[in-house]
Write a protein that holds these residues in place. Structure first.
Motif, PDB file in Angstrom:
ATOM      1  N   LEU A   1      82.552  18.928 -50.219  1.00 57.43           N
ATOM      2  CA  LEU A   1      83.281  18.397 -51.370  1.00 57.43           C
ATOM      3  C   LEU A   1      82.618  17.136 -51.896  1.00 57.43           C
ATOM      4  O   LEU A   1      82.390  16.984 -53.097  1.00 57.43           O
ATOM      5  CB  LEU A   1      84.731  18.098 -50.977  1.00 57.43           C
TER       6      LEU A   1
ATOM      7  N   ASP B   1      79.996  16.941 -55.325  1.00 55.16           N
ATOM      8  CA  ASP B   1      80.464  16.112 -56.422  1.00 55.16           C
ATOM      9  C   ASP B   1      79.361  15.224 -56.970  1.00 55.16           C
ATOM     10  O   ASP B   1      79.400  14.815 -58.133  1.00 55.16           O
ATOM     11  CB  ASP B   1      81.641  15.250 -55.957  1.00 55.16           C
TER      12      ASP B   1
ATOM     13  N   TYR C   1      82.960   6.771 -59.950  1.00 58.04           N
ATOM     14  CA  TYR C   1      83.082   7.470 -58.675  1.00 58.04           C
ATOM     15  C   TYR C   1      82.307   6.734 -57.588  1.00 58.04           C
ATOM     16  O   TYR C   1      82.812   6.515 -56.484  1.00 58.04           O
ATOM     17  CB  TYR C   1      82.563   8.902 -58.834  1.00 58.04           C
TER      18      TYR C   1
ATOM     19  N   PHE D   1      91.404  13.115 -52.815  1.00 52.27           N
ATOM     20  CA  PHE D   1      90.265  13.709 -53.514  1.00 52.27           C
ATOM     21  C   PHE D   1      90.698  14.935 -54.308  1.00 52.27           C
ATOM     22  O   PHE D   1      90.282  15.125 -55.461  1.00 52.27           O
ATOM     23  CB  PHE D   1      89.181  14.092 -52.507  1.00 52.27           C
ATOM     24  N   LEU D   2      91.515  15.781 -53.708  1.00 56.21           N
ATOM     25  CA  LEU D   2      91.972  16.990 -54.401  1.00 56.21           C
ATOM     26  C   LEU D   2      92.901  16.649 -55.565  1.00 56.21           C
ATOM     27  O   LEU D   2      92.855  17.303 -56.612  1.00 56.21           O
ATOM     28  CB  LEU D   2      92.667  17.921 -53.411  1.00 56.21           C
TER      29      LEU D   2
ATOM     30  N   SER E   1      90.688  15.638 -58.277  1.00 57.13           N
ATOM     31  CA  SER E   1      90.031  16.809 -58.856  1.00 57.13           C
ATOM     32  C   SER E   1      90.948  17.529 -59.832  1.00 57.13           C
ATOM     33  O   SER E   1      90.530  17.929 -60.934  1.00 57.13           O
ATOM     34  CB  SER E   1      89.593  17.768 -57.752  1.00 57.13           C
TER      35      SER E   1
ATOM     36  N   CYS F   1      91.316  15.466 -62.949  1.00 63.12           N
ATOM     37  CA  CYS F   1      90.100  15.556 -63.767  1.00 63.12           C
ATOM     38  C   CYS F   1      90.098  16.821 -64.611  1.00 63.12           C
ATOM     39  O   CYS F   1      89.693  16.813 -65.783  1.00 63.12           O
ATOM     40  CB  CYS F   1      88.857  15.529 -62.874  1.00 63.12           C
TER      41      CYS F   1
ATOM     42  N   ARG G   1      88.241  10.236 -62.100  1.00 66.56           N
ATOM     43  CA  ARG G   1      87.051  10.241 -61.241  1.00 66.56           C
ATOM     44  C   ARG G   1      87.119   9.100 -60.229  1.00 66.56           C
ATOM     45  O   ARG G   1      86.663   9.240 -59.095  1.00 66.56           O
ATOM     46  CB  ARG G   1      85.791  10.106 -62.096  1.00 66.56           C
TER      47      ARG G   1
ATOM     48  N   GLN H   1      89.244  10.320 -57.508  1.00 73.69           N
ATOM     49  CA  GLN H   1      88.406  11.156 -56.649  1.00 73.69           C
ATOM     50  C   GLN H   1      87.573  10.317 -55.704  1.00 73.69           C
ATOM     51  O   GLN H   1      87.455  10.615 -54.512  1.00 73.69           O
ATOM     52  CB  GLN H   1      87.462  11.994 -57.516  1.00 73.69           C
TER      53      GLN H   1
ATOM     54  N   ARG I   1      85.997  22.361 -66.859  1.00 71.41           N
ATOM     55  CA  ARG I   1      87.125  21.980 -66.012  1.00 71.41           C
ATOM     56  C   ARG I   1      87.088  22.721 -64.664  1.00 71.41           C
ATOM     57  O   ARG I   1      87.639  22.235 -63.672  1.00 71.41           O
ATOM     58  CB  ARG I   1      88.443  22.248 -66.739  1.00 71.41           C
TER      59      ARG I   1
ATOM     60  N   PHE J   1      85.838  20.962 -61.451  1.00 74.15           N
ATOM     61  CA  PHE J   1      86.777  20.214 -60.626  1.00 74.15           C
ATOM     62  C   PHE J   1      87.777  21.136 -59.930  1.00 74.15           C
ATOM     63  O   PHE J   1      88.174  20.884 -58.794  1.00 74.15           O
ATOM     64  CB  PHE J   1      87.505  19.184 -61.485  1.00 74.15           C
TER      65      PHE J   1
ATOM     66  N   ASN K   1      87.033  22.648 -56.458  1.00 73.97           N
ATOM     67  CA  ASN K   1      87.259  21.841 -55.261  1.00 73.97           C
ATOM     68  C   ASN K   1      88.549  22.209 -54.536  1.00 73.97           C
ATOM     69  O   ASN K   1      88.664  22.005 -53.319  1.00 73.97           O
ATOM     70  CB  ASN K   1      87.328  20.354 -55.630  1.00 73.97           C
TER      71      ASN K   1
END
Length: 498
Positions: free
Chosen positions: A33, A37, A65, A96-97, A100, A103, A116, A119, A175, A178, A181
């Motif tokens: 992941l 990224d 990020y 993080f998810l 994502s 985003c 971001r 993330q 899209r 993201f 993920n």
């Protein structure tokens, strides 16, 4: 060091062999992941800008990020030592998810940049905690196996990321870059929650206190200073009011961090990180590694396209060959450091890297693509021999209750080195171009002119000279890392018994 101490020395004794394979799979998915990224977004930038606008600020998709990952590494390292790896890793993966998903739902460029950053706040936990758990899971003699697997994840991601991002942007929608993920992260979370069992720990005599003031100060200081470095000379001139204001605020915050951490009972960045010779030397050496890595990752693709005349895909291949030799050398490094030690193995690797980087300016003009590719293959092998022994060595000198902090300090220095390297080498490249072209133009504008066919042949020579200067600077950074190991690192690392 205060806080909780483990009853045993690692997660390897809390997670049995029957579950260890599932945990390793989860760590590889989590690392994927973070690794994907770094590369998958770059190829979709034209589609993102075309949909959301915001061309003038799109670079913050990467800078935001990077800032969030870098400044949170020390915080997550300390938290994992205090509360355990599992809760930090789970929280980081969830964050993080969430970033994502947000985003993928972004409605304009500023919203996407903000998400971001979310993330990145999760990505810092993924990077640091995964590396720490890799040391917890296995005794010293087996740690190269898991580290080699994680290195392979980075290598595959570096090669596959741009291609996957391009395909999704061209044939689906940006899209999905993201959204993809989510199933990967969900699988990693399920494996972690189900199969990762940390050993029981003795109850602390005093309830551990989190140094939230220190965490906030570290985050603010790192964010301000890295913003000044990332945007200085790009969004505004170096001697402008914004640059000087940010640098001044960063220095003031740095003083505040030192004062807060010296008074904290459980500091986020404890003083022993820099008082112990082994950890301090490795921090400095890997900071130099981050510095020198900018030369190939940022400037080699430009060289391959502008000087060698390669298409973007072929130029990417010239760079990606080092991701083939790096994990192989990392996996084989154990056979070297078991014979000659961590320090000498790392010195062998960085010494070789110095020679390879210094050889780049000796390539003929314009040359053939296999020539820089061969050098990159050698460089990847040299750096694999350099980095892994230092990480394994540092993790083996500390116990469970300090391993997260030590690992985070190493990764933090490497990330900071990359940020500083982008600034330093960007200035070197633009300075050489200005000298060769009569004081006009920077690398970005010159390469655009070449792509449009409006630049003379002398421009190609100027770009070659600029990249050669950058590689000589990278060779200097490698030589600096070598000197750090010679002068500061102990001949034998004080390894603890498992």
């Amino acid at each position: 060091m205060g806080g909780t101490r483990p009853a045993t020395q690692g997660t390897a004794r809390g997670t049995g062999p029957d579950r260890r394979g599932a945990v390793v799979a989860a760590l590889m998915l989590a690392m994927a992941l973070a690794a994907l990224d770094s590369t998958i977004v770059s190829t979709a930038v034209p589609q993102i800008v075309g949909d959301l606008g915001g061309f003038s600020v799109f670079s913050w998709l990467f800078s935001g990020y990077l800032l969030a990952v870098t400044v949170t590494l020390p915080v997550y390292g300390k938290l994992s030592d205090t509360f355990g790896r599992k809760p930090v890793l789970v929280a980081g993966a969830v964050l993080f998810l969430l970033g994502s998903l947000l985003c993928a739902l972004a409605w304009n460029m500023w919203a996407l940049i903000a998400f971001r950053v979310v993330q990145g706040l999760g990505g810092g936990a993924l990077q640091g905690t995964v590396q720490t758990l890799a040391a917890d899971l296995y005794p010293l003699k087996d740690r190269p196996k898991i580290q080699a697997k994680l290195s392979t994840v980075w290598a595959v991601s570096a090669v596959a990321g741009p291609g996957v991002g391009g395909v999704l942007a061209a044939y689906a929608d940006w899209r999905w870059i993201f959204l993809v993920n989510l199933p990967i992260g969900a699988a990693a979370l399920w494996l972690i929650v189900r199969h990762l069992h940390e050993p029981a720990r003795d109850a602390p005599a005093v309830r551990p206190r989190v140094d939230w003031a220190g965490a906030l100060a570290v985050f603010a200081c790192g964010g301000v200073l890295l913003t000044a470095l990332v945007q200085g000379g790009v969004a505004w001139p170096w001697l402008s009011t914004p640059s000087l204001s940010l640098l001044g605020a960063g220095v003031a915050l740095l003083v505040a961090v030192v004062l807060i951490e010296r008074r904290a009972a459980e500091p986020i960045i404890p003083g022993w990180v820099w008082r112990r010779r082994t950890i301090a030397a490795v921090n400095l050496a890997l900071g130099a590694l981050g510095l020198l890595m900018v030369a190939p990752t940022v400037f080699l693709p430009t060289y391959a396209q502008s000087v060698l005349g390669l298409a973007p895909v072929a130029a990417g291949f010239v760079l990606s060959v080092w991701t083939l030799s790096w994990p192989v050398a990392a996996a084989l490094s154990q056979h070297v450091y078991r014979r000659i030690g961590f320090r000498n193995t790392a010195m062998l690797g960085i010494g070789t890297a110095t020679l390879v980087l210094a050889a780049f300016p000796l390539l003929p003009y314009p040359g053939r693509p296999w020539q820089p590719a061969a050098l990159m293959l050698l460089l990847g092998a040299a750096l694999g021999l350099f980095q892994l022994p230092l990480i394994v060595g540092v993790q083996s000198t500390v116990g469970w209750a300090e391993r997260g902090t030590a690992t985070a300090s190493v990764l933090f220095c490497r990330q900071t080195g990359q940020t500083v390297g982008a600034v330093v080498f960007g200035a070197i490249a633009n300075g050489v171009l200005a000298a060769r072209l009569g004081g006009a133009g920077d690398l970005e504008s010159v390469t655009r002119a070449l792509d449009a066919g409006t630049a003379p042949e002398a421009t190609r020579h100027a770009i070659a000279d600029a990249v050669h200067a950058v590689y000589l600077g990278a060779a200097g950074a490698a030589a600096l890392a070598f000197l750090v190991l010679v002068l500061l690192a102990p001949r034998e690392f004080p390894v603890l018994k498992d």
